[in-house]
Design an enzyme around this catalytic site. Sequence first.
Site, PDB file in Angstrom:
ATOM      1  CG  ASP A 173       2.916  -5.423  10.390  1.00 26.49           C
ATOM      2  OD1 ASP A 173       3.803  -5.824  11.169  1.00 26.49           O
ATOM      3  OD2 ASP A 173       2.188  -6.208   9.742  1.00 26.49           O
ATOM      4  NE  ARG A 224      -2.255  -0.078   3.425  1.00 29.84           N
ATOM      5  CZ  ARG A 224      -2.537   0.738   4.431  1.00 29.84           C
ATOM      6  NH1 ARG A 224      -3.587   1.502   4.388  1.00 29.84           N
ATOM      7  NH2 ARG A 224      -1.752   0.767   5.485  1.00 29.84           N
ATOM      8  CB  SER A 272       5.256  -6.289   8.069  1.00 33.13           C
ATOM      9  OG  SER A 272       4.785  -4.974   8.194  1.00 33.13           O
TER      10      SER A 272
HETATM   11  C1  GLC Z   1       5.445 -11.776  10.233  1.00 36.08           C
HETATM   12  C2  GLC Z   1       6.647 -10.840  10.240  1.00 36.08           C
HETATM   13  C3  GLC Z   1       6.448  -9.710  11.224  1.00 36.08           C
HETATM   14  C4  GLC Z   1       5.137  -9.014  10.952  1.00 36.08           C
HETATM   15  C5  GLC Z   1       4.004 -10.023  10.983  1.00 36.08           C
HETATM   16  C6  GLC Z   1       2.651  -9.394  10.667  1.00 36.08           C
HETATM   17  O1  GLC Z   1       5.376 -12.408  11.468  1.00 36.08           O
HETATM   18  O2  GLC Z   1       7.821 -11.565  10.545  1.00 36.08           O
HETATM   19  O3  GLC Z   1       7.509  -8.779  11.145  1.00 36.08           O
HETATM   20  O4  GLC Z   1       4.913  -8.020  11.917  1.00 36.08           O
HETATM   21  O5  GLC Z   1       4.248 -11.032  10.015  1.00 36.08           O
HETATM   22  O6  GLC Z   1       2.649  -8.783   9.414  1.00 36.08           O
END
Ligand code: GLC
Length: 404
Positions: free
Chosen positions: A140, A17, A87
Amino acid sequence: REEGLFYGLDLGGTNFRVLRVQLGGIEKHVVNRESREVSIPPQLMSGSSSELFGFIASELAKFVADEEKCANVLSNGKKRELGFTFSFPVKQRSVASGTLVKWTKAFSIDDAVGEDVVAELQTAMEKQGLDMHVAALINDAVGTLAGARYYDRDVVAGVIFGTGTNAAYVEKANSIPKWEGELPNSGDMVINMEWGNFCSSHLPVTEYDRELDKESLNPGEQIYEKLMSGMYLGEIVRRVLLKMSLQSSIFGNIDHTKLKTHFLLRTPHISAMHHDETPDLKIVAEKLEENLEITGTSLETRKLVVEICDIVARRAARLAAAGLAGILKKLGRDGNAQEQRSVIAIDGGLFEHYTKFRECLEITLGELLAEYASKSVAVKHADDGSGIGAALIAASQSQYRNVE
Ligand code: GLC
């Protein structure tokens, strides 16, 4: 206090996004926000780093070009500033850099591991002629925490239940043995737990989970995540249905090609089947037919399918609630008669769209914590918390901040 126009880029699931947020300072908070979602071509999730970042930068450039047409947003020759929500597990030693530890979820791009993802993005943006500065790199879960705490100081944790799962919470800096630098003035520090990688012999792992893990992109890793997040719940149900079908005749004499295809049954499908309220379970019949080419099922079989969805989603929700209770316990906010309110901000498609998952999570929290019933502990949906959080952190790190 932050003011001005900031960009956000969110990479973590099957879509990414781009986002533009106008911050109006202490009184007005978020004045305006616009975003665009782009699905990532699957081949880019396992290609090369430069292909992925090149694609992202080109989409970002398009988004920025649209803005140029309608407003004189960039005054005083300032560079645009971007909060990059990435993330995945990152080793982060400064606010605007970080090396990728490993990929999780559906990504696996070998040449990016160990590299600074901000530098990769910055290079790709330069190639696009995009004049933008990455002011902050954020996970995130951290973005969700920041975005929600901006509005409510009682928010103590940000949690994601989406494609993957993770949590971030505010810890006393002096309780962090790993920290070597100077302690921050506030005395607090955010911990990105990366709890998706939690593993314990107490986790209720079944033969289906073991096989899913073995055949996954990251065997032996992210076990908690594999029991509970959106990327995997549909896949677990598919594996159970396949075994049942191979060992019995519940689906009749079917061709198993589809049912044998990994990830063909997705979590939104099992959610639709699980919430089917039609007397003859019409939606279950539809989903089985559309996705797995299973036709002519009896009502009894369809009920069984719903029950499997229920077992898998309920296990996920109960494990998720246990994680939340764990954070509150660590913070000492699970005791009796808390005076302080504690709010956990949650984002992610699984929590947002899978009603029965969410309901079961809340019921379980009530079982685990008396405070949940007394309302001193609350969970709330932080809608797009991480996008706003990223813009806020970018704003607070802006290179122009002190000049103004
Ligand atoms: C996975 C990633 C983590 C992220 C999560 C949610 O666990 O390793 O960094 O926060 O997904 O997106």
